[in-house]
Design an enzyme around this catalytic site. Sequence first.
Site, PDB file in Angstrom:
ATOM      1  N   ILE A 294       0.815  -1.180   0.093  1.00 40.19           N
ATOM      2  CA  ILE A 294      -0.032   0.085   0.166  1.00 40.19           C
ATOM      3  C   ILE A 294       0.914   1.387   0.032  1.00 40.19           C
ATOM      4  CG2 ILE A 294      -1.648   1.258   1.189  1.00 40.19           C
ATOM      5  CD1 ILE A 294      -2.839  -1.529   0.524  1.00 40.19           C
TER       6      ILE A 294
ATOM      7  N   ASN B  77      11.753   1.819   8.515  1.00 36.08           N
ATOM      8  CA  ASN B  77      12.007   3.461   8.420  1.00 36.08           C
ATOM      9  C   ASN B  77      12.966   3.627   7.735  1.00 36.08           C
ATOM     10  OD1 ASN B  77      13.603   2.202  10.601  1.00 36.08           O
ATOM     11  ND2 ASN B  77      13.406   3.950  11.667  1.00 36.08           N
TER      12      ASN B  77
ATOM     13  N   GLY C 114      14.777  -3.302  15.077  1.00 38.99           N
ATOM     14  CA  GLY C 114      13.113  -3.029  15.257  1.00 38.99           C
ATOM     15  C   GLY C 114      12.754  -2.619  16.597  1.00 38.99           C
ATOM     16  N   SER C 115      11.705  -2.937  16.990  1.00 40.53           N
ATOM     17  CA  SER C 115      11.057  -2.297  18.171  1.00 40.53           C
ATOM     18  C   SER C 115      11.642  -3.224  19.499  1.00 40.53           C
ATOM     19  CB  SER C 115       9.679  -2.603  18.115  1.00 40.53           C
ATOM     20  OG  SER C 115       9.158  -3.813  18.092  1.00 40.53           O
ATOM     21  N   THR C 116      11.665  -2.722  20.508  1.00 35.57           N
ATOM     22  CA  THR C 116      12.341  -3.291  21.861  1.00 35.57           C
ATOM     23  C   THR C 116      11.225  -4.552  22.056  1.00 35.57           C
ATOM     24  OG1 THR C 116      13.214  -1.300  22.646  1.00 35.57           O
ATOM     25  CG2 THR C 116      12.646  -2.763  24.247  1.00 35.57           C
TER      26      THR C 116
ATOM     27  N   GLY D  70      12.641  -7.174  19.948  1.00 32.87           N
ATOM     28  CA  GLY D  70      13.774  -7.690  20.330  1.00 32.87           C
ATOM     29  C   GLY D  70      13.923  -8.247  21.385  1.00 32.87           C
TER      30      GLY D  70
ATOM     31  N   LYS E 146      11.418 -10.530  22.354  1.00 36.53           N
ATOM     32  CA  LYS E 146      10.874 -11.723  21.869  1.00 36.53           C
ATOM     33  C   LYS E 146      11.900 -12.395  21.244  1.00 36.53           C
ATOM     34  CE  LYS E 146       6.211 -10.788  20.604  1.00 36.53           C
ATOM     35  NZ  LYS E 146       5.135 -10.854  19.605  1.00 36.53           N
TER      36      LYS E 146
ATOM     37  N   GLU F 283      19.486  -3.864  17.490  1.00 38.62           N
ATOM     38  CA  GLU F 283      19.389  -2.387  17.361  1.00 38.62           C
ATOM     39  C   GLU F 283      17.688  -2.035  17.584  1.00 38.62           C
ATOM     40  OE1 GLU F 283      21.611  -0.149  17.300  1.00 38.62           O
ATOM     41  OE2 GLU F 283      23.235  -1.569  16.659  1.00 38.62           O
TER      42      GLU F 283
ATOM     43  N   CYS G 247      14.603   6.075  15.056  1.00 33.49           N
ATOM     44  CA  CYS G 247      15.025   5.279  16.428  1.00 33.49           C
ATOM     45  C   CYS G 247      15.636   6.511  17.239  1.00 33.49           C
ATOM     46  CB  CYS G 247      15.705   4.163  16.245  1.00 33.49           C
ATOM     47  SG  CYS G 247      17.276   4.327  15.156  1.00 33.49           S
TER      48      CYS G 247
ATOM     49  N   GLU H 236       8.359   5.438  23.392  1.00 32.38           N
ATOM     50  CA  GLU H 236       8.692   5.788  21.850  1.00 32.38           C
ATOM     51  C   GLU H 236       7.526   5.911  21.309  1.00 32.38           C
ATOM     52  OE1 GLU H 236      10.536   2.699  19.228  1.00 32.38           O
ATOM     53  OE2 GLU H 236      11.931   3.929  19.188  1.00 32.38           O
TER      54      GLU H 236
ATOM     55  N   GLU I 209      26.464  -1.475  15.565  1.00 37.55           N
ATOM     56  CA  GLU I 209      26.971  -1.469  14.082  1.00 37.55           C
ATOM     57  C   GLU I 209      27.881  -0.391  13.557  1.00 37.55           C
ATOM     58  OE1 GLU I 209      22.443  -1.776  12.829  1.00 37.55           O
ATOM     59  OE2 GLU I 209      23.012  -3.732  12.136  1.00 37.55           O
TER      60      GLU I 209
HETATM   61  P1  NAD Z   1       9.275  -4.184  14.291  1.00 40.69           P
HETATM   62  O1  NAD Z   1       9.912  -4.817  15.690  1.00 40.69           O
HETATM   63  O2  NAD Z   1       7.676  -4.366  14.278  1.00 40.69           O
HETATM   64  O3  NAD Z   1       9.532  -5.195  13.157  1.00 40.69           O
HETATM   65  C1  NAD Z   1      10.969  -5.372  12.585  1.00 40.69           C
HETATM   66  C2  NAD Z   1      11.128  -6.387  11.725  1.00 40.69           C
HETATM   67  O4  NAD Z   1      11.069  -7.645  12.718  1.00 40.69           O
HETATM   68  C3  NAD Z   1      10.075  -6.421  10.709  1.00 40.69           C
HETATM   69  O5  NAD Z   1      10.864  -7.038   9.556  1.00 40.69           O
HETATM   70  C4  NAD Z   1       9.205  -7.497  11.100  1.00 40.69           C
HETATM   71  O6  NAD Z   1       8.627  -8.319  10.231  1.00 40.69           O
HETATM   72  C5  NAD Z   1       9.888  -8.511  11.973  1.00 40.69           C
HETATM   73  N1  NAD Z   1       9.364  -9.141  13.191  1.00 40.69           N
HETATM   74  C6  NAD Z   1       8.264  -8.728  13.814  1.00 40.69           C
HETATM   75  N2  NAD Z   1       8.053  -9.711  14.825  1.00 40.69           N
HETATM   76  C7  NAD Z   1       9.048 -10.598  14.653  1.00 40.69           C
HETATM   77  C8  NAD Z   1       9.289 -11.924  15.482  1.00 40.69           C
HETATM   78  N3  NAD Z   1       8.498 -12.109  16.671  1.00 40.69           N
HETATM   79  N4  NAD Z   1      10.385 -12.264  14.997  1.00 40.69           N
HETATM   80  C9  NAD Z   1      11.329 -12.082  13.997  1.00 40.69           C
HETATM   81  N5  NAD Z   1      11.038 -11.009  13.473  1.00 40.69           N
HETATM   82  C10 NAD Z   1       9.705 -10.260  13.556  1.00 40.69           C
HETATM   83  O7  NAD Z   1       9.791  -2.590  14.235  1.00 40.69           O
HETATM   84  P2  NAD Z   1       9.162  -1.789  12.681  1.00 40.69           P
HETATM   85  O8  NAD Z   1       7.780  -1.362  13.222  1.00 40.69           O
HETATM   86  O9  NAD Z   1       9.337  -2.301  11.545  1.00 40.69           O
HETATM   87  O10 NAD Z   1      10.318  -0.655  13.096  1.00 40.69           O
HETATM   88  C11 NAD Z   1       9.956   0.503  14.205  1.00 40.69           C
HETATM   89  C12 NAD Z   1      11.063  -0.059  15.191  1.00 40.69           C
HETATM   90  O11 NAD Z   1      12.327  -0.160  14.833  1.00 40.69           O
HETATM   91  C13 NAD Z   1      11.164   1.200  16.192  1.00 40.69           C
HETATM   92  O12 NAD Z   1      10.927   0.812  17.349  1.00 40.69           O
HETATM   93  C14 NAD Z   1      12.637   1.837  16.168  1.00 40.69           C
HETATM   94  O13 NAD Z   1      13.081   2.441  17.061  1.00 40.69           O
HETATM   95  C15 NAD Z   1      13.263   0.600  15.659  1.00 40.69           C
HETATM   96  N6  NAD Z   1      14.476   0.975  15.158  1.00 40.69           N
HETATM   97  C16 NAD Z   1      15.751   0.867  15.491  1.00 40.69           C
HETATM   98  C17 NAD Z   1      16.815   1.409  14.862  1.00 40.69           C
HETATM   99  C18 NAD Z   1      18.359   1.387  15.556  1.00 40.69           C
HETATM  100  O14 NAD Z   1      19.264   1.584  14.808  1.00 40.69           O
HETATM  101  N7  NAD Z   1      18.437   1.144  16.940  1.00 40.69           N
HETATM  102  C19 NAD Z   1      16.895   1.660  13.560  1.00 40.69           C
HETATM  103  C20 NAD Z   1      15.451   1.738  12.768  1.00 40.69           C
HETATM  104  C21 NAD Z   1      14.443   1.462  13.599  1.00 40.69           C
END
Ligand code: NAD
Length: 477
Positions: A21, A150, A225-227, A230, A232, A247, A281, A376, A453
């Site tokens: 989308i 993002n 990704g999200s904490t 992370g 999990k 991260e 992030c 956040e 990283e």
């Molecule tokens: P998210 O955690 O929802 O998803 C990230 C990725 O993980 C996606 O590819 C998703 O499909 C996958 N995923 C989801 N559940 C999973 C699981 N149980 N096991 C394995 N993989 C799984 O995050 P988002 O909404 O895509 O991104 C936003 C988050 O990312 C924010 O919290 C942001 O702060 C963080 N982020 C951190 C950094 C950093 O460098 N610290 C950089 C960019 C984004």
Amino acid sequence: MNLKHYIESRHTDSDTTRPLINPFSQQAFGSMPTASTDQIDTAISAAHRAFKGWSESTKAIRAQYLKGIAEGFRARQEALANSIVVSVGKPIVEARLDVEDAIACYEYYAGLLDTNCLGNELPEAVEGTGYGAIKHYAPVGVVGLIVPWNFPTVTTAWKLAPALAAGCTVILKPSEISPWPESILADICDDIQLPKGVLNIVFGEAEVGQYLVDSPKVDKVSFTGSTRVGQKIMAASAPTLKNLSLELGGKSSLIVCADADIDEAAQLAANGIFFNAGQMCSATSRVHVHTSLYEPFLVALKNKVAALSLGDPLLESTDMGPLSCAMQFDKVSSYFAQAKQEGLSCLIGGQVKEGFFVSPTVYENVPTSSVLWNEEIFGPVLCVAPYSTLDEAIAKSNDSEFGLAGSVVAKDKATALDIANQLRAGVIWINTDQIVLPQLSWGGFGQSGIGRELGINGLHSFTELKHIIVEMPSSGS
Ligand code: NAD
């Protein structure tokens, strides 16, 4: 635009697909396949088959391929930038910067391979022991890279470039929100004839990432990704004791000192939260302003926010596009409701708009007990509060479960440095925007993650350190 997985250099479909989308038009523009467990297993096996050849290839050969990826990105720069805009709604000017950042990362790691970054070929004496040792950073093996939406292509480059440089083979799982820009990598790999199975790309949602984490055949997972996710992943990695890099999220601070230039401080505060519609992030989402500047700072900030233009992200004049998807829109909107419930004072914004747009928003005099101050939000929502002493500002900055980044605005460099030294965060900017250089490091304290990283640390995170010990009598004996 019907995407395909990339497994052992083959472009393959799945029975299940998900629509893609465009967050600006809210129209579907294509589909993404969802990998079956058989397809993920095939990708993992392909990476294992490719590992011996790739890990034993010379650093010079791996550097050539990394340069080839960088050139492929450069040749497709505008197409990539467009795919980013259409996928996540960020302004085209910012999307072009993403592609440049990705190119810089591949080129940096190609250059690093010209050094002895992976250890020594010959033993070096361990003084006074009669022994010598070869130090070798060996590739950790087959790695799973799981990335968010993002900064498409950038977050991937931060993982893929060092993983390939180290000699690892890869299964990449892009975010389900932004698979299109990531899929262009497959075409580049075809062009440069990257050996089969060195990079495999499987698309899908959480379950595909989860399968990679659970697999005993994946030696390392590098996740951004999200904490919440992370946590999990860390729990799910326990049975296989998987090597992990995480991260995660942030709630970073910007401290405006009493001697700061008000206009500069307001500009840096606006840039730190409204770039990419705050979906960063490292967004500096909490701003602490010395009481002596508080009122004029709010006036300057409000003027800058009012001047931001929201609209079609493909237009160069647009400062802020829509949020990336319905889920993000719902999440950010829920914080506006929370702010009302808490009775926060809204300096500007606080409204949902047409489509997935929300207004750039500033709440002022926000108490540290506020949900908005602590969580956040991952959107264009800034919390500002005054402080009286630097000790108070530093203590409030550090009072967070996160510790990713921070900013200081001050004329006195010694004071700024002193504050930076006391902040509990992995990256601190003094009087500057959010500069990220591939030569340095990226990562945070606390719940912002584990590991670093970029730079040499990013390379070594895809290796296991090995010493080969030999007898080496000292020259005098
Ligand atoms: P998210 O955690 O929802 O998803 C990230 C990725 O993980 C996606 O590819 C998703 O499909 C996958 N995923 C989801 N559940 C999973 C699981 N149980 N096991 C394995 N993989 C799984 O995050 P988002 O909404 O895509 O991104 C936003 C988050 O990312 C924010 O919290 C942001 O702060 C963080 N982020 C951190 C950094 C950093 O460098 N610290 C950089 C960019 C984004």
